[in-house]
Design a protein around this motif. Sequence first.
Motif, PDB file in Angstrom:
ATOM      1  N   ILE A 158      -2.839  -6.747  -9.149  1.00 43.99           N
ATOM      2  CA  ILE A 158      -3.723  -7.523  -8.299  1.00 43.99           C
ATOM      3  C   ILE A 158      -2.856  -8.289  -7.311  1.00 43.99           C
ATOM      4  CG2 ILE A 158      -5.431  -9.374  -8.193  1.00 43.99           C
ATOM      5  CD1 ILE A 158      -6.486  -6.854  -9.503  1.00 43.99           C
ATOM      6  N   GLY A 159      -3.184  -8.203  -6.023  1.00 48.40           N
ATOM      7  CA  GLY A 159      -2.391  -8.873  -5.004  1.00 48.40           C
ATOM      8  C   GLY A 159      -3.245  -9.672  -4.044  1.00 48.40           C
ATOM      9  N   SER A 160      -2.584 -10.383  -3.172  1.00 45.84           N
ATOM     10  CA  SER A 160      -3.288 -11.144  -2.142  1.00 45.84           C
ATOM     11  C   SER A 160      -2.757 -10.741  -0.774  1.00 45.84           C
ATOM     12  CB  SER A 160      -3.109 -12.651  -2.365  1.00 45.84           C
ATOM     13  OG  SER A 160      -1.738 -13.011  -2.313  1.00 45.84           O
ATOM     14  N   TRP A 161      -3.573 -10.916   0.251  1.00 45.53           N
ATOM     15  CA  TRP A 161      -3.188 -10.545   1.606  1.00 45.53           C
ATOM     16  C   TRP A 161      -3.899 -11.466   2.590  1.00 45.53           C
ATOM     17  CZ3 TRP A 161      -6.819  -8.411   5.175  1.00 45.53           C
ATOM     18  CH2 TRP A 161      -8.087  -8.183   4.636  1.00 45.53           C
ATOM     19  N   ASN A 162      -3.395 -11.474   3.822  1.00 39.34           N
ATOM     20  CA  ASN A 162      -3.975 -12.321   4.854  1.00 39.34           C
ATOM     21  C   ASN A 162      -3.745 -11.662   6.206  1.00 39.34           C
ATOM     22  OD1 ASN A 162      -5.096 -14.423   6.284  1.00 39.34           O
ATOM     23  ND2 ASN A 162      -3.319 -15.767   6.088  1.00 39.34           N
ATOM     24  N   GLY A 163      -4.812 -11.222   6.803  1.00 35.00           N
ATOM     25  CA  GLY A 163      -4.714 -10.622   8.131  1.00 35.00           C
ATOM     26  C   GLY A 163      -4.635  -9.110   8.097  1.00 35.00           C
ATOM     27  N   THR A 164      -3.558  -8.566   7.550  1.00 35.97           N
ATOM     28  CA  THR A 164      -3.352  -7.119   7.478  1.00 35.97           C
ATOM     29  C   THR A 164      -2.857  -6.765   6.086  1.00 35.97           C
ATOM     30  OG1 THR A 164      -2.737  -7.093   9.821  1.00 35.97           O
ATOM     31  CG2 THR A 164      -2.183  -5.143   8.524  1.00 35.97           C
ATOM     32  N   ASN A 165      -3.277  -5.617   5.607  1.00 46.75           N
ATOM     33  CA  ASN A 165      -2.870  -5.187   4.262  1.00 46.75           C
ATOM     34  C   ASN A 165      -2.348  -3.753   4.326  1.00 46.75           C
ATOM     35  OD1 ASN A 165      -2.445  -5.167   1.509  1.00 46.75           O
ATOM     36  ND2 ASN A 165      -4.590  -4.779   0.988  1.00 46.75           N
ATOM     37  N   ALA A 166      -1.282  -3.546   5.096  1.00 45.33           N
ATOM     38  CA  ALA A 166      -0.706  -2.210   5.251  1.00 45.33           C
ATOM     39  C   ALA A 166       0.026  -1.790   3.983  1.00 45.33           C
ATOM     40  CB  ALA A 166       0.262  -2.195   6.435  1.00 45.33           C
ATOM     41  N   ALA A 167      -0.071  -0.523   3.641  1.00 44.03           N
ATOM     42  CA  ALA A 167       0.634   0.010   2.480  1.00 44.03           C
ATOM     43  C   ALA A 167       2.129   0.110   2.775  1.00 44.03           C
ATOM     44  CB  ALA A 167       0.080   1.384   2.122  1.00 44.03           C
ATOM     45  N   PRO A 168       2.972  -0.113   1.755  1.00 44.56           N
ATOM     46  CA  PRO A 168       4.412   0.092   1.957  1.00 44.56           C
ATOM     47  C   PRO A 168       4.698   1.564   2.225  1.00 44.56           C
ATOM     48  CG  PRO A 168       3.921  -0.314  -0.354  1.00 44.56           C
ATOM     49  CD  PRO A 168       2.667  -0.568   0.389  1.00 44.56           C
ATOM     50  N   THR A 169       5.756   1.828   2.941  1.00 46.25           N
ATOM     51  CA  THR A 169       6.073   3.208   3.335  1.00 46.25           C
ATOM     52  C   THR A 169       7.369   3.734   2.746  1.00 46.25           C
ATOM     53  OG1 THR A 169       7.149   2.388   5.338  1.00 46.25           O
ATOM     54  CG2 THR A 169       4.817   2.980   5.509  1.00 46.25           C
ATOM     55  N   ALA A 170       8.181   2.861   2.133  1.00 44.19           N
ATOM     56  CA  ALA A 170       9.465   3.283   1.574  1.00 44.19           C
ATOM     57  C   ALA A 170       9.606   2.741   0.157  1.00 44.19           C
ATOM     58  CB  ALA A 170      10.619   2.797   2.446  1.00 44.19           C
ATOM     59  N   PHE A 171       9.987   3.635  -0.770  1.00 46.70           N
ATOM     60  CA  PHE A 171      10.129   3.271  -2.171  1.00 46.70           C
ATOM     61  C   PHE A 171      11.475   3.769  -2.691  1.00 46.70           C
ATOM     62  CE2 PHE A 171       5.662   3.859  -1.230  1.00 46.70           C
ATOM     63  CZ  PHE A 171       5.042   2.784  -1.851  1.00 46.70           C
ATOM     64  N   THR A 172      12.076   3.013  -3.613  1.00 48.66           N
ATOM     65  CA  THR A 172      13.263   3.488  -4.329  1.00 48.66           C
ATOM     66  C   THR A 172      13.008   3.386  -5.818  1.00 48.66           C
ATOM     67  OG1 THR A 172      14.348   1.315  -4.388  1.00 48.66           O
ATOM     68  CG2 THR A 172      14.827   2.750  -2.490  1.00 48.66           C
ATOM     69  N   LEU A 173      13.483   4.382  -6.552  1.00 45.28           N
ATOM     70  CA  LEU A 173      13.377   4.404  -8.007  1.00 45.28           C
ATOM     71  C   LEU A 173      14.783   4.383  -8.580  1.00 45.28           C
ATOM     72  CD1 LEU A 173      11.409   4.628 -10.436  1.00 45.28           C
ATOM     73  CD2 LEU A 173      11.816   7.106 -10.366  1.00 45.28           C
ATOM     74  N   ASN A 174      15.115   3.312  -9.291  1.00 44.36           N
ATOM     75  CA  ASN A 174      16.479   3.131  -9.820  1.00 44.36           C
ATOM     76  C   ASN A 174      17.520   3.307  -8.719  1.00 44.36           C
ATOM     77  OD1 ASN A 174      15.267   2.734 -12.263  1.00 44.36           O
ATOM     78  ND2 ASN A 174      15.952   4.643 -13.196  1.00 44.36           N
ATOM     79  N   GLY A 175      17.176   2.857  -7.536  1.00 48.38           N
ATOM     80  CA  GLY A 175      18.116   2.886  -6.418  1.00 48.38           C
ATOM     81  C   GLY A 175      18.044   4.118  -5.549  1.00 48.38           C
ATOM     82  N   SER A 176      17.300   5.140  -5.961  1.00 48.34           N
ATOM     83  CA  SER A 176      17.198   6.373  -5.176  1.00 48.34           C
ATOM     84  C   SER A 176      15.885   6.408  -4.400  1.00 48.34           C
ATOM     85  CB  SER A 176      17.268   7.603  -6.092  1.00 48.34           C
ATOM     86  OG  SER A 176      18.530   7.693  -6.718  1.00 48.34           O
ATOM     87  N   SER A 177      15.954   6.901  -3.170  1.00 53.19           N
ATOM     88  CA  SER A 177      14.757   6.961  -2.334  1.00 53.19           C
ATOM     89  C   SER A 177      13.770   7.986  -2.854  1.00 53.19           C
ATOM     90  CB  SER A 177      15.144   7.305  -0.890  1.00 53.19           C
ATOM     91  OG  SER A 177      15.944   6.289  -0.331  1.00 53.19           O
ATOM     92  N   CYS A 178      12.486   7.675  -2.736  1.00 47.18           N
ATOM     93  CA  CYS A 178      11.419   8.580  -3.151  1.00 47.18           C
ATOM     94  C   CYS A 178      10.598   8.999  -1.939  1.00 47.18           C
ATOM     95  CB  CYS A 178      10.484   7.891  -4.156  1.00 47.18           C
ATOM     96  SG  CYS A 178      11.267   7.365  -5.687  1.00 47.18           S
ATOM     97  N   THR A 179       9.999  10.150  -2.041  1.00 47.53           N
ATOM     98  CA  THR A 179       9.030  10.555  -1.035  1.00 47.53           C
ATOM     99  C   THR A 179       7.706   9.885  -1.338  1.00 47.53           C
ATOM    100  OG1 THR A 179       8.355  12.491  -2.308  1.00 47.53           O
ATOM    101  CG2 THR A 179      10.162  12.779  -0.727  1.00 47.53           C
ATOM    102  N   THR A 180       6.817   9.833  -0.355  1.00 45.87           N
ATOM    103  CA  THR A 180       5.479   9.293  -0.581  1.00 45.87           C
ATOM    104  C   THR A 180       4.489  10.440  -0.592  1.00 45.87           C
ATOM    105  OG1 THR A 180       5.235   8.899   1.797  1.00 45.87           O
ATOM    106  CG2 THR A 180       5.995   7.060   0.442  1.00 45.87           C
ATOM    107  N   ALA A 181       3.533  10.315  -1.489  1.00 44.55           N
ATOM    108  CA  ALA A 181       2.533  11.380  -1.645  1.00 44.55           C
ATOM    109  C   ALA A 181       1.162  10.877  -1.252  1.00 44.55           C
ATOM    110  CB  ALA A 181       2.522  11.856  -3.090  1.00 44.55           C
TER     111      ALA A 181
END
Length: 540
Positions: free
Chosen positions: A517-540
């Motif tokens: 559960i999160g909070s937002w104000n104005g804009t709630n854009a999804a994140p576009t870059a993720f790392t798992l244990n330091g390695s970059s992941c693709t987004t699906a």
Amino acid sequence: MRKRFALAGAAVAALVLSLLTVVPAQAAAGFTVNNGRLLDANGNDFVMRGVNHAHTWYLDRTTQALKDIKATGANTVRVVLSSGDRWTRNDASDVSNVIAQCKANKLICVLEVHDTTGYQEQSGAVSLARAVEYWKSVQTAMAGQEKYVILNIGNEPWGNTGYTGWTQATKDAITSLRSAGFEHTIMVDAPNWGQDWAFTMRDNAQSVFSADPRKNTVFSIHMYGVFDTAAEINDYLNRFVSAKLPIVVGEFGFDHSDGNPDEDTIFATTQQLRLGYLAWSWSGNGGGVEYLDMVTGFNASQLTSWGQRAVNGANGIKATSREASVYGGGGDPTDTTPPSAPGTPSASGVTSSSATLTWGAATDNVGVVGYDVVRVSGTTETAAGSSATTSTTVTGLSAATTYTFAVYARDAAGNRSTRSTSVNVTTQSGGGGPAGCAVTYRLAGQWQGGFQGDVKIANTGTAAVSGWTLRWTWANGQTVSQSWGATTSQSGSALSATNVAYNGTIPVNGSVSFGFIGSWNGTNAAPTAFTLNGSSCTTA
């Protein structure tokens, strides 16, 4: 998140409970809570297995319905009453009649006021304070019935508006009932239409329990669409068990308008942890949730598919219910013998932030129900997790650091073993992500100022991931306040989510999920870059 029930809005819930630990020196006047477990008046553990029945709307059906519910093997029935604020009032005479019928059918009677459903959001809903006044008005019917009756103050006593008021209002209601002379075990429902998605009840349960002068309060969670994964169900229930606070699943179903509950996990986990459950509901649902009827038209010979599942399915009522010992049933006998110490743990899958511990099973005369893992530093112990099996993944560790872990076993009577031999674990110096990972991020719901997010991590690499931390950076200053299936922390706009004990491993071509559960104000854009244990992941 709001669930919709038959008959003007929400459904009745039930309750359930768990095990005993230490028997009182003499038989109690009624049910008591000891070390997080519900005991009957004979000092025996009592685990609720039963059904909700909408008495206040179907007065002419109750006599036969209670007989039919008993015939399923149920040991408990949760009965819908009205204070007269939204429906026709059930007076003291009627309450006495309901209790008498419960006793005639050897059922423990959970009585609840339904008029509180969705307070501050549902039109006409009343406060817990108003429910307390109703209970005082029927106290003559309740007095002396503490062996057979549990007092459920009010059904789902808050919607999704103003629900933070639940904590103080619940404390006030409990103390008011005690001041009026009620000695019954009290049951309290969660806010958020009973589903506690904001974790108000979970995070304040200890203070609410402590506010009861008799320390005789049980918590009830209603599991519908919010609880649609095994991770959410296990995390919620295990937190209460670990804190030694009594919890029951007072209402649940196999489907709902707000999502598809994981009923198989609800049945399995409550049986594994020896927690009570009450299925919603016997018959008479309307308003689009008729599929939650357990029998068609109050005809016990016509079990619906949901009724078949709840009564005759795996971990269902017929297979797991035991009649209360106050009616001559066996119950669960008192036991004060602790389990043997677990075998020395060993470590595997050690990363810079986590390690999987495995240990030899303990033995016990009434059965081991779980294990507590602790971090040892000199003579100090810190809880590191709990598990129903002989393995768990400990997370949140620092890189290149040596930790000492040990394990305790818990039995079905609540006794704890001596500590196992300790093991030292040294974490790796760096991350070590998988060869491939893909992250799916979606909004499960959004409202003014708040939202619910669901995240899925898929292992697209060639080796299993053992222990994980997913990181991303918000673009618009969003913040996370609650999470399930992961432990989250945030620094500015950077968020980290680390696995919990039961989902630390991601097999090749497998995935894990968590939510928040999160909070937002104005804009709630999804994140576009993720790392798992330091390695970059693709987004699906």
